[in-house]
Design a protein around this motif. Sequence first.
Motif, mmCIF file in Angstrom:
data_model
loop_
_atom_site.group_PDB
_atom_site.id
_atom_site.type_symbol
_atom_site.label_atom_id
_atom_site.label_comp_id
_atom_site.label_asym_id
_atom_site.label_seq_id
_atom_site.Cartn_x
_atom_site.Cartn_y
_atom_site.Cartn_z
ATOM 1 N N SER A 1 -5.482 1.428 5.172
ATOM 2 C CA SER A 1 -4.447 2.198 4.481
ATOM 3 C C SER A 1 -3.156 2.069 5.280
ATOM 4 O O SER A 1 -3.144 2.329 6.486
ATOM 5 N N VAL A 2 -2.091 1.651 4.609
ATOM 6 C CA VAL A 2 -0.769 1.580 5.233
ATOM 7 C C VAL A 2 0.011 2.801 4.770
ATOM 8 O O VAL A 2 0.263 2.969 3.578
ATOM 9 N N VAL A 3 0.368 3.668 5.719
ATOM 10 C CA VAL A 3 1.020 4.933 5.378
ATOM 11 C C VAL A 3 2.359 5.021 6.098
ATOM 12 O O VAL A 3 2.439 4.801 7.311
ATOM 13 N N CYS A 4 3.409 5.331 5.346
ATOM 14 C CA CYS A 4 4.725 5.568 5.931
ATOM 15 C C CYS A 4 5.111 7.004 5.623
ATOM 16 O O CYS A 4 5.211 7.381 4.452
ATOM 17 N N GLY A 5 5.336 7.817 6.672
ATOM 18 C CA GLY A 5 5.509 9.243 6.454
ATOM 19 C C GLY A 5 4.202 9.777 5.908
ATOM 20 O O GLY A 5 3.168 9.682 6.527
ATOM 21 N N GLY A 6 4.209 10.300 4.709
ATOM 22 C CA GLY A 6 2.971 10.742 4.078
ATOM 23 C C GLY A 6 2.601 9.904 2.878
ATOM 24 O O GLY A 6 1.688 10.244 2.135
ATOM 25 N N GLU A 7 3.299 8.771 2.677
ATOM 26 C CA GLU A 7 3.109 7.983 1.459
ATOM 27 C C GLU A 7 2.234 6.761 1.713
ATOM 28 O O GLU A 7 2.453 6.000 2.656
ATOM 29 N N LEU A 8 1.236 6.581 0.842
ATOM 30 C CA LEU A 8 0.365 5.412 0.907
ATOM 31 C C LEU A 8 1.071 4.232 0.247
ATOM 32 O O LEU A 8 1.499 4.311 -0.904
ATOM 33 N N LEU A 9 1.191 3.123 0.989
ATOM 34 C CA LEU A 9 1.984 1.988 0.516
ATOM 35 C C LEU A 9 1.149 0.821 0.003
ATOM 36 O O LEU A 9 1.706 -0.191 -0.416
ATOM 37 N N ASN A 10 -0.176 0.928 0.030
ATOM 38 C CA ASN A 10 -1.017 -0.221 -0.318
ATOM 39 C C ASN A 10 -0.685 -0.818 -1.681
ATOM 40 O O ASN A 10 -0.616 -2.034 -1.847
ATOM 41 N N ARG A 11 -0.492 0.049 -2.686
ATOM 42 C CA ARG A 11 -0.235 -0.474 -4.029
ATOM 43 C C ARG A 11 1.130 -1.133 -4.115
ATOM 44 O O ARG A 11 1.307 -2.141 -4.794
ATOM 45 N N LYS A 12 2.112 -0.561 -3.424
ATOM 46 C CA LYS A 12 3.445 -1.159 -3.435
ATOM 47 C C LYS A 12 3.430 -2.519 -2.747
ATOM 48 O O LYS A 12 4.157 -3.433 -3.122
ATOM 49 N N LEU A 13 2.589 -2.640 -1.710
ATOM 50 C CA LEU A 13 2.494 -3.904 -0.976
ATOM 51 C C LEU A 13 1.490 -4.862 -1.609
ATOM 52 O O LEU A 13 1.359 -6.001 -1.163
ATOM 53 N N HIS A 14 0.761 -4.371 -2.642
ATOM 54 C CA HIS A 14 -0.314 -5.163 -3.269
ATOM 55 C C HIS A 14 -1.291 -5.648 -2.194
ATOM 56 O O HIS A 14 -1.688 -6.814 -2.163
ATOM 57 N N LEU A 15 -1.663 -4.732 -1.312
ATOM 58 C CA LEU A 15 -2.465 -5.091 -0.142
ATOM 59 C C LEU A 15 -3.939 -4.778 -0.348
ATOM 60 O O LEU A 15 -4.313 -3.661 -0.674
ATOM 61 N N SER A 16 -4.771 -5.797 -0.171
ATOM 62 C CA SER A 16 -6.216 -5.618 -0.086
ATOM 63 C C SER A 16 -6.648 -6.345 1.181
ATOM 64 O O SER A 16 -7.068 -7.507 1.146
ATOM 65 N N PHE A 17 -6.517 -5.656 2.307
ATOM 66 C CA PHE A 17 -6.649 -6.300 3.615
ATOM 67 C C PHE A 17 -7.988 -6.999 3.794
ATOM 68 O O PHE A 17 -8.059 -8.119 4.303
ATOM 69 N N GLY A 18 -9.077 -6.339 3.394
ATOM 70 C CA GLY A 18 -10.400 -6.916 3.604
ATOM 71 C C GLY A 18 -10.588 -8.246 2.902
ATOM 72 O O GLY A 18 -11.432 -9.050 3.299
ATOM 73 N N HIS A 19 -9.782 -8.489 1.864
ATOM 74 C CA HIS A 19 -9.942 -9.721 1.088
ATOM 75 C C HIS A 19 -8.743 -10.660 1.245
ATOM 76 O O HIS A 19 -8.466 -11.485 0.378
ATOM 77 N N LEU A 20 -8.060 -10.499 2.386
ATOM 78 C CA LEU A 20 -7.030 -11.458 2.776
ATOM 79 C C LEU A 20 -7.730 -12.740 3.226
ATOM 80 O O LEU A 20 -8.564 -12.728 4.129
ATOM 81 N N VAL A 21 -7.422 -13.859 2.583
ATOM 82 C CA VAL A 21 -8.114 -15.124 2.865
ATOM 83 C C VAL A 21 -7.533 -15.783 4.115
ATOM 84 O O VAL A 21 -6.332 -16.013 4.214
ATOM 85 N N LEU A 22 -8.419 -16.089 5.060
ATOM 86 C CA LEU A 22 -8.031 -16.781 6.290
ATOM 87 C C LEU A 22 -8.383 -18.263 6.235
ATOM 88 O O LEU A 22 -7.733 -19.087 6.868
ATOM 89 N N ASP A 23 -9.447 -18.602 5.506
ATOM 90 C CA ASP A 23 -9.901 -19.992 5.403
ATOM 91 C C ASP A 23 -10.581 -20.169 4.049
ATOM 92 O O ASP A 23 -11.682 -19.652 3.837
ATOM 93 N N ASN A 24 -9.924 -20.883 3.138
ATOM 94 C CA ASN A 24 -10.483 -21.003 1.785
ATOM 95 C C ASN A 24 -11.724 -21.891 1.714
ATOM 96 O O ASN A 24 -12.302 -22.073 0.640
#
Length: 417
Positions: free
Chosen positions: A222-245
């Motif tokens: 979870s990426v939080v700035c102040g009290g706001e969750l930014l994951n959706r704004k960043l379109h972030l799904s960290f666990g499924h970030l591809v390192l090697d296809n």
Amino acid sequence: MKTFQHVLHNEINQLKVLNVIAANSKTTRTDIAKITKFNRNSVSIIVNRLIENMYIKPLSKEKPTSGMGRHSQLLCINPNGGYFVGVSVGSQHVHIIIINMVKTVIYRERIKTPDLSSDVKSLNSIFDFIAGCLNKSNIPENLIRSIVFKLSARVDEEKGVCLLASNIGKGWINLPIVELANRRFKTNVYLATPSLHLSWPGTLGTDETGLFCHWGSGIGISVVCGGELLNRKLHLSFGHLVLDNKGPLCGCGQRGCVEAYAGGRNLAMRAVEAIQQGQDSLIKYLVTGDLSKITTSIVLIAARNNDELALKLVDEAVNSFATALSYLVQMVVPKIVVFSGGIIQEARDVLVDPMIRKLNEKCPKPVNIEINTLDGYEYSLCASMFGFNKVFSGRVLERLSDTDRIMNNICSPAVVS
């Protein structure tokens, strides 16, 4: 007959008063009128309604500082005026936490996750667990303000449906959890994916960012700035970030993502695949040849005994997690990085500490890191806090389309110490 707008207006005003009382531990009707700009009669009506519904309670009357005039009645949040239940369902355990109106944990318990290969039957066993906990905690049913479910799964929060729970069980597909729970429990039920920062006791400034990392069967941040969750704004799904296809296959359908290397579930699956392909390993002997019994814990035991395969898998997990996290750290420059989850509890020596060292090697500045010590209860606490915030930041918003306009009329959620 009262119109919808009239009812809505009353609820918004009630929220304003409730937040004022929550933010000021002991306050009077006069104080509330000054802060909200409501007239005294309106304040009295709202306060009486909140007392009747047990959200607040009157304290002893305080003598005026001037020594003259009427005594003022002090008001505060009623700790026993409502309870919020958080339930997290993971691959290994189901955790429950119950908090009261001042965010004190009054009950917690966990059980092993039941067999989730069937949908309704396994869900009913979790409902039975919740009912048993409510009975043991002696909480009147009418004072349960909410039950919030947090799953390690893909969910539709708005519809209250578990879409796919590949990390915890193949039977939970398009399962209407909220609908089924509402038949069993007479309270507000939610299915949510609350950020881990809700269980963190620290605070972030308006412009400060925190990363809240879960490392267990799956991986999430979870990426939080102040009290706001930014994951959706960043379109972030960290666990499924591809390192090697061309890397190992993950349950998400991609190859070489962070979770494919470092997720606890995939760590065990990769060990099984390697042994099936003929690689010799202590892991095989620890389960007496029954590869279906290979778990993350077995791989960790083998790694601690310097098994070649286990050490290779652990090293790849450490490097992949540290590499991906270093990118994110350098991008958002967090004030704090907080870790929690099953791997954090079970593999501090083998996985977590080596990953933190590797992360600091990859980042230009030392990373401020904190380890969550809630022993697996962090998500159930987040879920109960989510329900708490529904009371203090406005359940009425769920019934509106023009939420931005209404939000401007509601005080920010108060933090009750």
